[in-house]
Design a protein around this motif. Structure first.
Motif, PDB file in Angstrom:
ATOM      1  N   SER A  89      73.908  -6.797 -38.648  1.00  0.00           N
ATOM      2  CA  SER A  89      73.998  -8.264 -38.625  1.00  0.00           C
ATOM      3  C   SER A  89      72.868  -8.797 -37.762  1.00  0.00           C
ATOM      4  O   SER A  89      72.407  -8.134 -36.818  1.00  0.00           O
ATOM      5  CB  SER A  89      75.354  -8.721 -38.069  1.00  0.00           C
ATOM      6  N   ARG A 139      70.058  -4.303 -44.488  1.00  0.00           N
ATOM      7  CA  ARG A 139      71.278  -4.235 -45.284  1.00  0.00           C
ATOM      8  C   ARG A 139      72.426  -4.901 -44.545  1.00  0.00           C
ATOM      9  O   ARG A 139      72.744  -4.560 -43.413  1.00  0.00           O
ATOM     10  CB  ARG A 139      71.614  -2.783 -45.595  1.00  0.00           C
ATOM     11  N   ARG A 140      73.050  -5.855 -45.213  1.00  0.00           N
ATOM     12  CA  ARG A 140      74.126  -6.637 -44.597  1.00  0.00           C
ATOM     13  C   ARG A 140      75.342  -5.786 -44.271  1.00  0.00           C
ATOM     14  O   ARG A 140      76.094  -6.113 -43.353  1.00  0.00           O
ATOM     15  CB  ARG A 140      74.523  -7.790 -45.524  1.00  0.00           C
ATOM     16  N   ASP A 141      75.543  -4.696 -45.019  1.00  0.00           N
ATOM     17  CA  ASP A 141      76.717  -3.871 -44.753  1.00  0.00           C
ATOM     18  C   ASP A 141      76.507  -2.952 -43.554  1.00  0.00           C
ATOM     19  O   ASP A 141      77.465  -2.331 -43.080  1.00  0.00           O
ATOM     20  CB  ASP A 141      77.084  -3.056 -45.988  1.00  0.00           C
ATOM     21  N   ARG A 142      75.284  -2.871 -43.021  1.00  0.00           N
ATOM     22  CA  ARG A 142      75.008  -1.966 -41.907  1.00  0.00           C
ATOM     23  C   ARG A 142      74.539  -2.700 -40.650  1.00  0.00           C
ATOM     24  O   ARG A 142      74.633  -2.161 -39.545  1.00  0.00           O
ATOM     25  CB  ARG A 142      73.953  -0.933 -42.296  1.00  0.00           C
ATOM     26  N   ASP A 190      67.651   1.225 -44.763  1.00  0.00           N
ATOM     27  CA  ASP A 190      68.538   0.233 -44.154  1.00  0.00           C
ATOM     28  C   ASP A 190      67.766  -0.978 -43.652  1.00  0.00           C
ATOM     29  O   ASP A 190      68.280  -2.099 -43.651  1.00  0.00           O
ATOM     30  CB  ASP A 190      69.303   0.869 -42.989  1.00  0.00           C
ATOM     31  N   LYS A 216      76.530  -2.168 -37.511  1.00  0.00           N
ATOM     32  CA  LYS A 216      77.940  -2.209 -37.860  1.00  0.00           C
ATOM     33  C   LYS A 216      78.534  -0.820 -38.009  1.00  0.00           C
ATOM     34  O   LYS A 216      79.753  -0.677 -38.087  1.00  0.00           O
ATOM     35  CB  LYS A 216      78.128  -2.974 -39.176  1.00  0.00           C
ATOM     36  N   GLY A 228      71.843  -6.245 -51.599  1.00  0.00           N
ATOM     37  CA  GLY A 228      72.552  -6.224 -50.330  1.00  0.00           C
ATOM     38  C   GLY A 228      71.697  -6.437 -49.099  1.00  0.00           C
ATOM     39  O   GLY A 228      72.157  -6.170 -47.982  1.00  0.00           O
TER      40      GLY A 228
END
Length: 623
Positions: free
Chosen positions: A376, A371-374, A291, A423, A315
């Motif tokens: 910010s 990782r942008r999905d986990r 991550d 996130k 990502g």
């Protein structure tokens, strides 16, 4: 007129996924000599150079070993064919090669079976586009191996040239990247000057041949070992204890500027080339599914042109801080005026030459990806030890010693500190507020004799992190290449928060910056992630194997850096134990994993360091 003077290949062996850029020396119409390209799209005074790449089909094709790509294969794994592992991974050059590689190759079978059963992924998705060779073997005995007496060509028939050899056109530009279809074939590069208007050729066609193309070796797969109390847990790299955990990778990838044949003469030159190493490193890094990535020795140009855009496709958002060679100019003026004050005049250019040299694009630094999905991005801090050195000399060093102090303390090293907001949900906590995590990524001074500088840099970083902790009270991770062995003063400071006043390293303190020693402390509850292997009470075979790869005294890995001249641990992942706990760790390597009697970098491993990876759970997260 434009004339080709010389053509040669810089790579001794072409490798799948490794871009080939021939050296072409031209005499330009004005009489100057240059190796700058004059492509058909940008002619010069009506002339240009036409390039062509060809694959030979007239040469005899044979299978090559997946472990030793320069050796012809004599054995083939049949289980690989059954499980639909790429065929190039199934070949071995000898029974010994096959037997030694069995453990790692069995993991390829298991992984292929699992992924194909779950989602029907094709072989390219499972094993990666560039790593078409294997690193392993297969079954429990040689009964599943057949003798290889040749293989049938998979390529279509082509038209023979005047010499009777069959060549197929595969490329139209100066550079060419071999593919899996080129394995075992000779390539030919041709260039000729052409009239840009009539397209007629001018002069002779210049041609060079390569050796046979070999597949890119791939590193031995490494598993995640659970340390959360489940003695039987062994996880795939893409496995996770639960959605409330996150993983952090720390990896010194070896800057291309340092990856020279002089420094690593045991590694084949083609495996040291950046065009090869960058692809091998990228595939390795992506394969860890971390991550957060903390990379060291990332060159400025490689970050901008390769790692940032490539990892963005997967990502990741990127943050970067390069070493501070640019402040050398400012320091040069400080030293210059000190020289003037002491009436020891010397040319300014001489001072600048002594302080700064080199291409700024090849300056390396620290890169942190997440990782942008986990996560910010919340905030970024940059620590420049050069600036800290200037402040220290202004405050604590006598005027007559400032030049000496700066010469010793100014080493360009930096640290990149990033505050991230998670996130994902964190099961087990009742805090509904922001889930912040602070990640420090650093590369400490390498000079062995400058023990005082190493300790001062680490202490400076930790004091900065303490200020962040006081203001935010958030979990912290401290990752990087500390160029310090377990038991050294920097390691002691990180692990215990202080340094014993009788520590032998403290005798190296020519500037007096380490005294009084009772001030060399910090209050962060840091613990080394990999010490979890030594502290866990489990008795599983996986844990026992990892403990044998740990130092029983320091509870650190036996090595994270392994060259022919040095083997030892200098890389660490530290975490605040009051807010984070370790769930699993990437298994350590041993001599067998590194191909017995060798060192790294190697064709399989493209850095002289090994990657460290830890999975964490947040036990306490503050707003």
């Amino acid at each position: 007129m434009l004339t080709v003077l010389r053509v040669h290949l810089t790579s001794e062996i072409p490798v799948v996924g490794c871009e080939i850029t021939p050296y072409v020396l031209l005499r330009r119409p004005d009489g100057s000599i240059s190796n700058d390209d004059v492509p058909e799209s940008a002619p010069l005074h009506g002339y240009c150079v036409r390039y062509r790449w060809y694959r030979n089909f007239g040469d005899q094709k044979f299978a090559i070993c997946s472990i030793h790509p320069t050796e012809q294969a004599t054995l083939q794994c049949l289980i690989c064919l059954k499980e639909k592992v790429p065929i190039s991974k199934s070949y071995h050059c000898s029974p010994r090669c096959f037997s030694d590689a069995w453990q790692s190759h069995r993991a390829l079978h298991d992984r292929a079976k699992k992924i194909l059963n779950e989602n029907g992924a094709d072989e390219e998705e499972v094993f990666g586009r560039l790593n078409v060779s294997g690193s392993g073997s297969f079954g429990s005995g040689l009964s599943a191996v057949t003798s290889n007496s040749g293989s049938v060509s998979l390529y279509p028939t082509t038209v023979a040239d005047k010499s009777g050899e069959a060549w197929s056109e595969v490329g139209l530009s100066r550079t060419y990247t071999p593919t899996a279809e080129d394995i075992n074939h000779v390539l030919k590069f041709e260039c000729v000057v052409v009239d840009a208007e009539t397209r007629a050729t001018i002069g002779n066609v210049n041609a060079v041949l390569t050796s046979r193309v070999i597949p890119a070796p791939s590193p031995t797969p490494r598993r995640m070992i659970s340390v959360n109390g489940d003695p039987l847990a062994q996880l795939d790299l893409d496995g996770r204890i639960s959605s409330g955990t996150f993983s952090v990778l720390s990896y010194n990838i070896l800057s291309d500027a340092y990856a020279t044949s002089e420094a690593y003469n045991y590694c084949p030159t083609w495996a040291l080339s950046w065009s090869y190493r960058r692809q091998n490193l990228l595939q390795e890094i992506i394969g860890y599914h971390a991550d957060i990535l903390c990379l060291q020795e990332v060159q400025n140009d490689h970050f901008e042109e390769f790692f940032a855009p490539e990892l963005d496709k997967h990502g990741y958002q990127a943050l970067y801080k390069k070493k501070t060679s640019e402040v050398y100019f400012h320091i040069a003026f400080i030293i210059f005026f000190h020289v003037l004050a002491s009436i020891q005049l010397c040319p300014m250019t001489q001072i600048l030459d002594q302080i700064y040299s080199g291409n700024p694009n090849t300056v390396d630094g620290c890169a942190t990806f997440f990782r942008r999905d986990r996560f910010s991005h919340v905030k970024k801090y940059e620590v420049e030890f050069n600036k800290a050195a200037q402040s220290l000399t202004d405050i604590a060093i006598q005027a007559g010693q400032k030049k000496v102090a700066l010469n010793r303390l100014v080493k360009d090293n930096i640290a990149l500190i990033v505050v991230l907001e998670a996130k994902f949900s964190n099961h087990g906590t009742d805090n509904p507020g922001k889930r912040l995590i602070c990640v420090a990524n650093t590369h400490v001074n390498i000079h062995h004799e400058h023990k005082d500088v190493k300790l001062w840099q680490v202490h400076t970083l930790l004091k900065g992190l303490e200020k962040i902790a006081v203001s935010a009270d958030i979990p912290m991770l401290v990752c990087g290449d500390f160029n310090s062995l377990p038991g050294s003063t920097p390691h002691a400071l990180l692990a215990s928060g202080k340094v014993e006043h009788l520590h032998p390293d403290l005798t190296v303190d020519p500037l007096g910056i380490l005294h009084p020693t009772h001030k060399i402390t910090h209050q962060l509850p840091l613990v080394s992630a990999y010490s979890s292997f030594a502290r866990m009470a489990g008795v599983s075979p996986g844990l026992e194997q990892q403990r044998r790869r740990m130092d029983a005294t320091t509870h650190e890995p036996l090595f994270t850096n392994c060259t022919r001249d040095f083997i030892g641990t200098v890389d660490y992942i530290f975490y605040t134990a009051d807010s984070l706990s370790v769930e699993s760790l990437l298994e350590l390597l041993d001599e067998e994993n590194l191909r017995k009697n060798t060192a790294i970098p190697s064709p399989e491993w493209s850095s002289d360091h090994i990657a460290l990876l830890a999975e964490f759970r947040c036990n306490r997260i503050r707003r």
